[in-house]
Design an enzyme around this catalytic site. Structure first.
Site, PDB file in Angstrom:
ATOM      1  N   ASP A 100       0.867  -1.187   0.000  1.00 48.77           N
ATOM      2  CA  ASP A 100       0.000   0.000   0.000  1.00 48.77           C
ATOM      3  C   ASP A 100       0.894   1.223   0.000  1.00 48.77           C
ATOM      4  O   ASP A 100       1.941   1.257   0.651  1.00 48.77           O
ATOM      5  CB  ASP A 100      -0.969  -0.006   1.185  1.00 48.77           C
ATOM      6  CG  ASP A 100      -0.269  -0.153   2.519  1.00 48.77           C
ATOM      7  OD1 ASP A 100      -0.056   0.864   3.199  1.00 48.77           O
ATOM      8  OD2 ASP A 100       0.069  -1.301   2.884  1.00 48.77           O
ATOM      9  N   GLU A 145      -7.644   4.568  12.245  1.00 46.24           N
ATOM     10  CA  GLU A 145      -6.572   4.269  13.197  1.00 46.24           C
ATOM     11  C   GLU A 145      -6.642   5.115  14.464  1.00 46.24           C
ATOM     12  O   GLU A 145      -5.970   4.820  15.449  1.00 46.24           O
ATOM     13  CB  GLU A 145      -5.208   4.514  12.538  1.00 46.24           C
ATOM     14  CG  GLU A 145      -4.980   3.778  11.238  1.00 46.24           C
ATOM     15  CD  GLU A 145      -3.637   4.147  10.606  1.00 46.24           C
ATOM     16  OE1 GLU A 145      -2.685   4.464  11.355  1.00 46.24           O
ATOM     17  OE2 GLU A 145      -3.545   4.135   9.368  1.00 46.24           O
TER      18      GLU A 145
END
Length: 306
Positions: A109, A201
């Site tokens: 990613d 997150e």
């Protein structure tokens, strides 16, 4: 006048040479010529031996032979180098990280953090059976930020044959619905792409319940518009503290670094594991997150947008 008397021929003694070369009657002896012994003809190589030599030369000069030798040497060197390492979690020197075994589909990613990427080099990179099959590309963040490298990566990665997905970095203190709309205005998903991803997150100063409410608004809107369940990405600790038991029907992508196994319960249905944040990839000038897909090629294909 009377005829002159004939002279009686005077008998002369034979010379030594005449005596030596004559027999008892005075006739010349036949010279015996010493014959040279006949040379034995050397036997040449048989047809079978010639054939075997030709075959041997063909093998020795064949590139396949040397490829076999080099492969054998590499395997032996790999075995020596891996002595003492966990065979299920060994180092891949090309990627400069340890990679857990048991996974056949790998990916990365990326975001602006990796800079300009040569996607052809990314696709061509391979060690043993490990190569980059897919890439998740950052598209947006919050309500206003578009990753400056997104459009280029989204265009160039598929050209190189890398299967792509796009992700949004979620801000829990911003409305989830509006974040979802902003994300879909930026990314045009097509058949063959990986599902949309929401990266959550942080709580960003709000309660866990408020974060979950806004996240629910986000994923529901994405699902309505794309007809695909989005993937939820998060760290292992964040998942255990705030998400476990929620959003169970959505594909899960968990970050848990530098471990031979993902330490979640057997009841946790996860699809992707981000197991390293320090991979070195050809064509990228910065370290990269490295991921494994939890399934075979058929399961991976079923996950793609149809």
């Amino acid at each position: 006048m009377p005829p002159a008397p004939r002279k009686t021929p005077v008998s002369r003694k034979p010379t030594f040479r005449q005596a030596y070369e004559s027999d008892a009657s005075g006739r010349p002896r036949k010279k015996t010529v010493a014959r040279k012994p006949a040379r034995k003809k050397k036997k040449g190589l048989s047809t079978e031996w010639k054939f075997m030599i030709v075959i041997l030369l063909l093998v020795l000069f064949s590139p396949f032979y040397y490829a076999y030798v080099i492969k054998g040497f590499s395997s032996t060197w790999r075995w020596i180098r891996d002595i003492g390492e966990d065979p299920n979690y060994r180092t891949y020197s090309s990627f400069d990280i340890r990679i857990p075994k048991g996974y056949n589909i790998h990916g990365i990613d990326v975001s602006y953090y990796q800079g300009k990427i040569d996607w052809k080099k990314v696709k061509d990179m391979k060690e043993d059976d490990v190569k980059v099959d897919f890439a998740f590309i950052k598209a947006t963040e919050g309500l206003f930020m578009v990753d400056p490298y997104f459009q280029r990566n989204w265009r160039e990665a598929p050209k190189a044959g890398v299967i792509c997905g796009a992700y949004h970095f979620f801000r829990a203190h911003k409305p989830g619905l509006w974040q979802a709309k902003f994300f879909l205005q930026t990314v045009n998903f097509e058949a063959g792409d990986l599902p949309p991803v929401v990266d959550v997150e942080e709580l960003n100063g709000v309660s866990a319940s408020e974060m979950r409410k806004q996240l629910n608004d986000f994923v529901k809107h994405i699902e309505r518009k794309t007809k695909v369940k989005p993937i939820i990405y998060t760290g292992l600790s964040f998942y255990k503290d705030y998400l476990k038991g929620n959003f169970e029907n959505y594909p899960l992508w968990i970050a848990h670094y530098h471990q031979p196994k993902l330490k979640v319960g057997a009841d946790t249905k996860w699809h992707f594991w981000q197991h390293s944040d320090k991979a070195k990839i050809s064509g990228i000038n910065h370290v990269v997150d490295f991921n494994a897909f939890n399934g075979d090629s058929l399961a991976f294909d079923r996950l793609l947008i149809k």
